[in-house]
Design an enzyme around this catalytic site. Structure first.
Site, short mmCIF file in Angstrom:
data_model
loop_
_atom_site.label_atom_id
_atom_site.label_comp_id
_atom_site.label_asym_id
_atom_site.label_seq_id
_atom_site.Cartn_x
_atom_site.Cartn_y
_atom_site.Cartn_z
N ARG A 152 3.14 4.40 6.20
CA ARG A 152 3.24 3.75 7.03
C ARG A 152 3.57 2.67 7.58
O ARG A 152 3.74 1.68 8.56
CB ARG A 152 2.24 3.77 7.97
CG ARG A 152 1.71 5.13 9.02
CD ARG A 152 0.26 4.77 9.59
NE ARG A 152 -0.24 4.64 9.31
CZ ARG A 152 -1.69 4.68 9.07
NH1 ARG A 152 -2.73 4.44 10.18
NH2 ARG A 152 -2.92 3.97 8.25
N CYS B 196 -5.94 -0.12 7.22
CA CYS B 196 -5.79 0.58 5.31
C CYS B 196 -7.09 1.67 5.73
O CYS B 196 -8.35 1.52 5.03
CB CYS B 196 -5.33 -0.70 4.84
SG CYS B 196 -5.17 0.72 2.74
N CYS C 224 0.89 -1.63 0.26
CA CYS C 224 0.06 -0.60 -0.23
C CYS C 224 0.83 0.86 -0.12
O CYS C 224 1.66 1.27 0.64
CB CYS C 224 -1.09 0.32 1.28
SG CYS C 224 -1.87 1.75 1.64
N ASP D 44 0.26 3.45 1.45
CA ASP D 44 0.61 4.47 3.11
C ASP D 44 2.17 4.51 3.71
O ASP D 44 3.19 3.52 3.73
CB ASP D 44 -0.41 3.35 3.69
CG ASP D 44 -0.89 3.65 5.38
OD1 ASP D 44 0.06 4.37 5.86
OD2 ASP D 44 -2.00 4.19 5.41
N HIS E 204 -2.16 -3.91 4.96
CA HIS E 204 -2.12 -3.11 5.93
C HIS E 204 -3.19 -3.20 6.53
O HIS E 204 -4.26 -2.22 6.80
CB HIS E 204 -0.93 -2.56 6.94
CG HIS E 204 -1.95 -1.21 5.87
ND1 HIS E 204 -1.86 -0.14 6.71
CD2 HIS E 204 -1.01 -0.66 4.66
CE1 HIS E 204 -2.62 1.19 5.80
NE2 HIS E 204 -2.49 0.65 4.68
CO CO Z 1 -3.73 1.02 2.93
#
Ligand code: CO
Length: 214
Positions: free
Chosen positions: A46, A101, A42, A44, A98
């Site tokens: 993090r 998400c 992803c 993302d 994750h």
């Molecule tokens: Co995500």
């Protein structure tokens, strides 16, 4: 100092740190890369692929998009995948989702967000395929977590449906396909699914190759 300037300063410190450990840290990687893993994760912030897997530059070939989707008409993802499989010869392709998400969370709503509706639509499809299981989960967070997991399992399934993945299976018995989840609360990765070379999907998705092609 502007916020972005910190990144450029950090970069200088990074270079110095690495050179202190190994003088040839950068020069040894100049000619070519030999990663054995393709990571589809992803976007993302993090979930940084190298950090969470403890890998160094040169070890992971990486593609990231919102909600780590494998869409069979996405030429960006397909180009990365084909290069990784056919040219780099990776032995493992990892789809990593994750918990928490944002893409999955948004897909669970009825919000109209414009263009990204089209992308998140694929997650609504995953929801529909597994609706019976998902609606039986009464706790909202547990239902969200389960959709994160089911989405990874679906995307790994999509990889097995791609012709050049099946061709690499036939010719070289690789790559193995993995579905993992990263837990943003603990930092731990969890294995959800593994598809070995030759574990073909439903018959309709199985390509028949001419012997001369092989
Ligand atoms: Co995500």
């Amino acid at each position: 100092m502007e916020s972005y300037e910190r990144l450029l300063l950090n970069n200088k410190a990074f270079v110095q740190d690495k050179l202190n450990i190994r003088e040839d840290y950068f020069s040894r990687m100049v000619d070519e890369q030999h990663p054995d893993f393709l990571w589809i994760g992803c976007s993302d912030s993090r979930v940084p692929a190298n950090e969470v897997t403890g890998t160094e530059p040169g070890e992971l070939f990486v593609h990231r998009n919102v909600a780590n989707l494998v869409i069979h008409t996405d030429f960006n993802m397909l180009s990365v995948l084909q290069y990784a499989v056919d040219v780099l010869g990776v032995h493992h392709v990892i789809v990593c989702g994750h918990y928490g998400c944002g893409g999955i969370k948004t897909a669970l709503t009825r919000k109209d967000l414009g263009l990204i509706n089209k992308w998140l639509r694929h997650i609504k499809d995953v929801y529909r395929f597994h609706e019976r299981e998902l609606v039986s989960i009464t706790d909202e967070k547990q239902r969200f977590d389960r959709l994160v997991e089911l989405n990874v399992i679906e995307q790994v399934g999509h990889l097995a449906e791609i012709s050049f993945v099946q061709k690499a299976w036939r010719k070289e018995q690789r790559p193995t396909l993995h579905g993992w989840i990263y837990d943003i609360h603990t930092g731990l990765l969890k294995e959800l699914i593994k598809i070995e070379p030759g574990e073909y999907p439903d018959d309709i998705y199985q390509y028949r190759f001419d012997e001369e092609e092989m």
